[in-house]
Scaffold this motif. Sequence first.
Motif, PDB file in Angstrom:
ATOM      1  N   LEU A   5       0.831  -1.203   0.000  1.00  0.00           N
ATOM      2  CA  LEU A   5       0.000   0.000   0.000  1.00  0.00           C
ATOM      3  C   LEU A   5       0.868   1.256   0.000  1.00  0.00           C
ATOM      4  O   LEU A   5       0.605   2.207  -0.737  1.00  0.00           O
ATOM      5  N   LEU A   6       1.885   1.261   0.838  1.00  0.00           N
ATOM      6  CA  LEU A   6       2.725   2.448   0.980  1.00  0.00           C
ATOM      7  C   LEU A   6       3.717   2.613  -0.157  1.00  0.00           C
ATOM      8  O   LEU A   6       4.061   3.737  -0.523  1.00  0.00           O
ATOM      9  N   ASN A   7       4.202   1.538  -0.716  1.00  0.00           N
ATOM     10  CA  ASN A   7       5.212   1.638  -1.769  1.00  0.00           C
ATOM     11  C   ASN A   7       4.618   1.686  -3.180  1.00  0.00           C
ATOM     12  O   ASN A   7       5.031   2.499  -3.992  1.00  0.00           O
ATOM     13  N   ASP A   8       3.680   0.818  -3.454  1.00  0.00           N
ATOM     14  CA  ASP A   8       3.180   0.681  -4.825  1.00  0.00           C
ATOM     15  C   ASP A   8       2.366   1.875  -5.302  1.00  0.00           C
ATOM     16  O   ASP A   8       2.253   2.100  -6.504  1.00  0.00           O
ATOM     17  N   PHE A   9       1.786   2.632  -4.364  1.00  0.00           N
ATOM     18  CA  PHE A   9       0.857   3.680  -4.777  1.00  0.00           C
ATOM     19  C   PHE A   9       1.351   5.093  -4.474  1.00  0.00           C
ATOM     20  O   PHE A   9       0.611   6.052  -4.650  1.00  0.00           O
ATOM     21  N   GLN A  10       2.618   5.234  -4.064  1.00  0.00           N
ATOM     22  CA  GLN A  10       3.154   6.586  -3.846  1.00  0.00           C
ATOM     23  C   GLN A  10       3.154   7.399  -5.129  1.00  0.00           C
ATOM     24  O   GLN A  10       2.849   8.589  -5.119  1.00  0.00           O
ATOM     25  N   GLN A  11       3.547   6.766  -6.223  1.00  0.00           N
ATOM     26  CA  GLN A  11       3.640   7.483  -7.492  1.00  0.00           C
ATOM     27  C   GLN A  11       2.730   6.896  -8.561  1.00  0.00           C
ATOM     28  O   GLN A  11       2.722   7.363  -9.681  1.00  0.00           O
ATOM     29  N   ARG A  25      -8.053  -4.330  -6.202  1.00  0.00           N
ATOM     30  CA  ARG A  25      -7.915  -5.323  -7.274  1.00  0.00           C
ATOM     31  C   ARG A  25      -6.450  -5.668  -7.503  1.00  0.00           C
ATOM     32  O   ARG A  25      -6.089  -6.830  -7.637  1.00  0.00           O
ATOM     33  N   ARG A  26      -5.589  -4.654  -7.543  1.00  0.00           N
ATOM     34  CA  ARG A  26      -4.161  -4.902  -7.760  1.00  0.00           C
ATOM     35  C   ARG A  26      -3.529  -5.663  -6.607  1.00  0.00           C
ATOM     36  O   ARG A  26      -2.577  -6.423  -6.805  1.00  0.00           O
ATOM     37  N   LEU A  27      -4.061  -5.459  -5.402  1.00  0.00           N
ATOM     38  CA  LEU A  27      -3.509  -6.140  -4.222  1.00  0.00           C
ATOM     39  C   LEU A  27      -4.165  -7.496  -3.957  1.00  0.00           C
ATOM     40  O   LEU A  27      -3.687  -8.253  -3.114  1.00  0.00           O
ATOM     41  N   GLY A  28      -5.260  -7.768  -4.635  1.00  0.00           N
ATOM     42  CA  GLY A  28      -5.958  -9.032  -4.417  1.00  0.00           C
ATOM     43  C   GLY A  28      -6.739  -9.069  -3.119  1.00  0.00           C
ATOM     44  O   GLY A  28      -6.886 -10.133  -2.502  1.00  0.00           O
ATOM     45  N   VAL A  29      -7.258  -7.911  -2.695  1.00  0.00           N
ATOM     46  CA  VAL A  29      -8.058  -7.817  -1.473  1.00  0.00           C
ATOM     47  C   VAL A  29      -9.311  -7.003  -1.786  1.00  0.00           C
ATOM     48  O   VAL A  29      -9.522  -6.596  -2.919  1.00  0.00           O
ATOM     49  N   LEU A 139       9.512  12.819  -4.070  1.00  0.00           N
ATOM     50  CA  LEU A 139       9.285  12.536  -2.654  1.00  0.00           C
ATOM     51  C   LEU A 139       8.972  11.066  -2.383  1.00  0.00           C
ATOM     52  O   LEU A 139       8.735  10.696  -1.243  1.00  0.00           O
ATOM     53  N   GLY A 140       8.958  10.244  -3.401  1.00  0.00           N
ATOM     54  CA  GLY A 140       8.706   8.825  -3.196  1.00  0.00           C
ATOM     55  C   GLY A 140       9.925   8.129  -2.634  1.00  0.00           C
ATOM     56  O   GLY A 140      11.053   8.408  -3.044  1.00  0.00           O
ATOM     57  N   PHE A 141       9.722   7.257  -1.661  1.00  0.00           N
ATOM     58  CA  PHE A 141      10.828   6.492  -1.114  1.00  0.00           C
ATOM     59  C   PHE A 141      10.315   5.177  -0.582  1.00  0.00           C
ATOM     60  O   PHE A 141       9.151   5.043  -0.228  1.00  0.00           O
ATOM     61  N   GLU A 142      11.195   4.201  -0.578  1.00  0.00           N
ATOM     62  CA  GLU A 142      10.857   2.845  -0.143  1.00  0.00           C
ATOM     63  C   GLU A 142      10.510   2.825   1.331  1.00  0.00           C
ATOM     64  O   GLU A 142      11.282   3.301   2.164  1.00  0.00           O
ATOM     65  N   MET A 143       9.335   2.323   1.636  1.00  0.00           N
ATOM     66  CA  MET A 143       8.911   2.204   3.032  1.00  0.00           C
ATOM     67  C   MET A 143       9.262   0.805   3.521  1.00  0.00           C
ATOM     68  O   MET A 143       9.014  -0.182   2.832  1.00  0.00           O
ATOM     69  N   ARG A 144       9.819   0.746   4.709  1.00  0.00           N
ATOM     70  CA  ARG A 144      10.148  -0.566   5.297  1.00  0.00           C
ATOM     71  C   ARG A 144       9.279  -0.776   6.527  1.00  0.00           C
ATOM     72  O   ARG A 144       9.395  -0.051   7.501  1.00  0.00           O
TER      73      ARG A 144
END
Length: 145
Positions: A5-11, A25-29, A139-144
């Motif tokens: 949710l946090l990484n795939d949809f930032q941009q 739909r993209r996440l399968g939920v 401003l997008g960055f990988e969330m861990r």
Amino acid sequence: MDRRLLNDFQQDFPLSATPYADMARRLGVTEAEVLARLRELKQAGAISRVGAVVRPNTVGVSTLAAMVVPPEELESVAAIVNGYTEVNHNYEREHRLNLWFVATAPDVTHLTAVLDEIAGRCGYEVLSFPLVEDYHIDLGFEMRI
């Protein structure tokens, strides 16, 4: 799911009438699961909001503002500043100018009135630092998580 949710949809946030259903739909939920997870992430303080970042001064006007506030009053003054819908966020800096915030409004007259009202209510001058030249910063960055 939180990481996606946090990484795939930032941009790549879906620009449609049903963005959360598209994400689901993209996440399968389900859409309800997406909304519940975003609500929980916000309540936990992991995110502050879900929304667009608009280039400054393309929709209305904005400015970066700063104040000199005695440390013992910083929290109460910040609460007043945060009470304005025109204020996007505020933060403390270790500097003489120790309370900074971004304010937006439909036009310069409204923005000036808000800054003047904040100054009057708080009892401290509000300095305005309007944008002179803009720079694109990704401003997008990988969330861990």
